[in-house]
Design a protein around this motif. Structure first.
Motif, PDB file in Angstrom:
ATOM      1  N   HIS B   8     -10.422  -6.382  -2.327  1.00 25.35           N
ATOM      2  CA  HIS B   8     -10.126  -5.128  -2.986  1.00 25.35           C
ATOM      3  C   HIS B   8     -10.355  -3.914  -2.100  1.00 25.35           C
ATOM      4  CE1 HIS B   8     -13.753  -3.217  -5.263  1.00 25.35           C
ATOM      5  NE2 HIS B   8     -14.080  -3.478  -4.051  1.00 25.35           N
ATOM      6  N   GLY B   9     -10.985  -4.133  -0.966  1.00 19.76           N
ATOM      7  CA  GLY B   9     -11.122  -3.020  -0.040  1.00 19.76           C
ATOM      8  C   GLY B   9      -9.996  -2.942   0.974  1.00 19.76           C
ATOM      9  N   LYS B  10      -9.063  -3.857   0.874  1.00 16.67           N
ATOM     10  CA  LYS B  10      -7.996  -3.904   1.881  1.00 16.67           C
ATOM     11  C   LYS B  10      -7.059  -2.704   1.727  1.00 16.67           C
ATOM     12  CE  LYS B  10      -5.244  -7.393   4.044  1.00 16.67           C
ATOM     13  NZ  LYS B  10      -5.054  -8.826   4.037  1.00 16.67           N
ATOM     14  N   PRO B  11      -6.775  -2.005   2.822  1.00 17.04           N
ATOM     15  CA  PRO B  11      -5.916  -0.827   2.724  1.00 17.04           C
ATOM     16  C   PRO B  11      -4.563  -1.159   2.104  1.00 17.04           C
ATOM     17  CG  PRO B  11      -6.964  -0.900   4.855  1.00 17.04           C
ATOM     18  CD  PRO B  11      -7.297  -2.191   4.177  1.00 17.04           C
ATOM     19  N   ILE B  12      -4.071  -0.221   1.302  1.00 14.46           N
ATOM     20  CA  ILE B  12      -2.816  -0.456   0.587  1.00 14.46           C
ATOM     21  C   ILE B  12      -1.654  -0.631   1.562  1.00 14.46           C
ATOM     22  CG2 ILE B  12      -1.197   0.555  -1.068  1.00 14.46           C
ATOM     23  CD1 ILE B  12      -3.691   2.160  -2.089  1.00 14.46           C
ATOM     24  N   TYR B  13      -1.663   0.137   2.654  1.00 15.95           N
ATOM     25  CA  TYR B  13      -0.517   0.029   3.565  1.00 15.95           C
ATOM     26  C   TYR B  13      -0.446  -1.343   4.225  1.00 15.95           C
ATOM     27  CZ  TYR B  13      -3.583   0.847   7.594  1.00 15.95           C
ATOM     28  OH  TYR B  13      -4.562   0.743   8.550  1.00 15.95           O
ATOM     29  N   ASN B  46       3.752   2.422  -7.262  1.00 18.65           N
ATOM     30  CA  ASN B  46       2.960   3.550  -7.733  1.00 18.65           C
ATOM     31  C   ASN B  46       1.962   4.028  -6.674  1.00 18.65           C
ATOM     32  OD1 ASN B  46       2.998   5.164 -10.043  1.00 18.65           O
ATOM     33  ND2 ASN B  46       1.007   4.394 -10.690  1.00 18.65           N
ATOM     34  N   ILE B  47       2.473   4.223  -5.490  1.00 21.77           N
ATOM     35  CA  ILE B  47       1.620   4.685  -4.384  1.00 21.77           C
ATOM     36  C   ILE B  47       2.260   5.918  -3.742  1.00 21.77           C
ATOM     37  CG2 ILE B  47       0.620   2.427  -3.888  1.00 21.77           C
ATOM     38  CD1 ILE B  47       2.666   2.114  -1.639  1.00 21.77           C
ATOM     39  N   ASN B  48       1.466   6.624  -2.972  1.00 15.87           N
ATOM     40  CA  ASN B  48       1.976   7.810  -2.291  1.00 15.87           C
ATOM     41  C   ASN B  48       3.028   7.407  -1.246  1.00 15.87           C
ATOM     42  OD1 ASN B  48       1.933  10.015  -0.105  1.00 15.87           O
ATOM     43  ND2 ASN B  48       0.860  10.938  -1.827  1.00 15.87           N
ATOM     44  N   THR B  51       1.768   6.706   2.247  1.00 13.12           N
ATOM     45  CA  THR B  51       1.141   5.392   2.412  1.00 13.12           C
ATOM     46  C   THR B  51       2.211   4.325   2.596  1.00 13.12           C
ATOM     47  OG1 THR B  51      -0.608   6.140   0.925  1.00 13.12           O
ATOM     48  CG2 THR B  51      -0.494   3.781   1.365  1.00 13.12           C
ATOM     49  N   ARG B  54       3.528   4.391   6.031  1.00 11.85           N
ATOM     50  CA  ARG B  54       2.612   3.785   7.001  1.00 11.85           C
ATOM     51  C   ARG B  54       2.778   2.262   7.023  1.00 11.85           C
ATOM     52  NH1 ARG B  54      -3.907   4.729   7.653  1.00 11.85           N
ATOM     53  NH2 ARG B  54      -3.980   3.720   9.681  1.00 11.85           N
TER      54      ARG B  54
END
Lengths: 299, 129
Positions: B8-13, B46-48, B51, B54
């Motif tokens: 769950h800490g893995k970056p979204i990109y 649903n992300i920026n 991101t 990237r």
């Protein structure tokens, strides 16, 4: 840059609300303003919107000082829990007024959101429940399509489903009509995904500003035998320190280890963990890196 | 105490780049076909959009995607082979190393390990009856 601050300070009597803040906010980005209660989020947003006068330093919005600036007032909407709206107007009439007041107003969007959230057009704003009021304010904030859109804790009182809808609506509308949006929240988790930038405040000062996508890699957690952990972190800034078990230590610190160092740590028996964005924000914005356990540890 | 789930800490990109690779590997995007734009991905997940960009740029850096100015990003003809090659090196070889280490720890013979792998291939359960 839409917003530029240089050494910005704000005092209320003897209280220092903002202390020597220097930062800028990118045009057409969604920026999250994050900090604990009392960190200065609302004060900062009110200065940017031109509601409050700074005490010292420089602040520029669209290149102007926001206080008493017509340009800033005409191009900015500030949404918070205490919106002062005429008490005698129904909420449908307030939407009509919005149409007259904001040059970019999208009345179709306002109506669709109004119906989607099942508002009664004849209701008075002051009689709305807390959650409904936030939802209505959100409709104003989105439909105004202001060049600078500021939401101060927009989801107060909303239930989980409406909060989700709000952030979805915000992102959808932003994708179709990119503009500069600043959202403050102490719940980073629910805004993290839609942010481009994050500005972290602690006790009126800037703690950190970085791209939202970099936050999850910014820090790491190390856990293991106390002496071993201590040897590894010597000379580095530690954001959080927690003791547990028999002489075990958990620390959170900047992710500046090389691959070789990380390998060495693992080989020595240390656990390396990712730190979620939300946890990191809590660590970075808590006073002096203290946690609630320090209240109970009197030894 | 703090316990973190590993993912769950893995970056979204990074998660997004992996998702795109899976789409490519499963053949959902043909060579020289246009891939999703950053805005489509932002809407889907649903992300920026920054991101999402990237995530896409990781694949551009690896030459799995190529850019055409003003037109978007397209799948390189050799993309599938490139992804497979890298994944073999990065993921599969590491997993096999871990597998062998674990088998050693549990005193499982090479033959037994081979049988487990063949069983997994046939779709059997790992546990013996």
């Amino acid at each position: 840059m839409v917003v530029e601050c240089q050494g910005l300070s704000k005092h209320f009597g003897r209280t220092v609300a903002l202390n020597n803040l220097t930062f800028s906010i990118k045009k057409n980005a969604i920026t999250g303003l994050v900090g604990a209660n009392g960190a200065g989020k609302t004060t900062l947003l009110k200065i940017l919107a031109g509601y409050l006068r700074k005490t010292a330093g420089e602040v520029r919005v669209f290149g102007e000082r926001p206080f008493n600036s017509l340009k800033v007032a005409a191009n900015t909407i500030f949404i918070d829990d205490n919106l002062a709206l005429p008490a005698t107007l129904s909420i449908a009439e307030i939407l009509e007024a919005g149409r007259l007041f904001y040059p970019g107003w999208d009345h179709g969007l306002a109506r669709r959101l109004f119906d989607y959230f099942s508002f009664n057009p004849r209701q008075l704003h002051k009689n709305l429940s807390k959650g409904k009021r936030s939802t209505f304010n959100m409709i104003l904030g989105l439909s105004a399509r202001s060049v600078l859109t500021i939401f101060d804790e927009p989801t107060v009182g909303m239930d989980a489903a409406v909060r989700k809808d709000f952030y979805r609506a915000l992102l959808q509308d932003y994708l179709q009509h990119p503009r500069t949006i600043i959202i403050s929240s102490h719940l980073l988790k629910e805004i993290e995904d839609i942010l481009e930038e994050i500005l972290l405040l602690r006790e009126g000062q800037k703690r950190l500003q970085l791209s939202a996508s970099a936050l999850r890699e910014y820090a790491l957690g190390l856990r293991g035998e106390e002496a071993l952990v201590k040897r590894f972190i010597a000379g580095r800034e530690v954001y959080r320190r927690e003791h547990f078990g028999k002489n075990s230590l958990f620390v959170v610190l900047r992710n500046s280890f090389s691959a070789a160092e990380r390998h060495k740590a693992r080989a020595a028996g240390l656990e390396i963990m990712a730190v979620s964005a939300e946890d990191l924000c809590v660590y970075l914005t808590s006073k002096g890196g203290r946690g609630i356990d320090d209240v109970f540890n009197r030894n | 105490m703090v316990i973190f789930a590993t993912d769950h800490g893995k970056p979204i990109y990074l998660q997004l780049a992996e998702w795109l690779e899976k789409e490519i590997l499963s053949g959902n995007i043909a060579a020289d076909e246009r891939i999703y734009s950053q805005y489509q991905l932002a809407e889907m997940f649903n992300i920026n959009p920054a991101t999402a960009a990237r995530g896409l740029n990781i694949l551009v850096d690896e030459e799995i995607l190529y850019k055409k100015r003003g037109l978007g990003m397209f799948l390189s003809p050799g993309a599938v082979a490139m992804i497979k090659k890298r994944r073999r090196k990065q993921n599969l070889e590491r997993l096999v190393r871990e597998l062998v280490e674990e088998a050693r720890l549990l005193n499982i013979s090479r033959a037994e390990l081979g049988e487990l792998i063949r069983g997994a291939h046939r779709g059997e359960k790992g546990e013996k009856q």
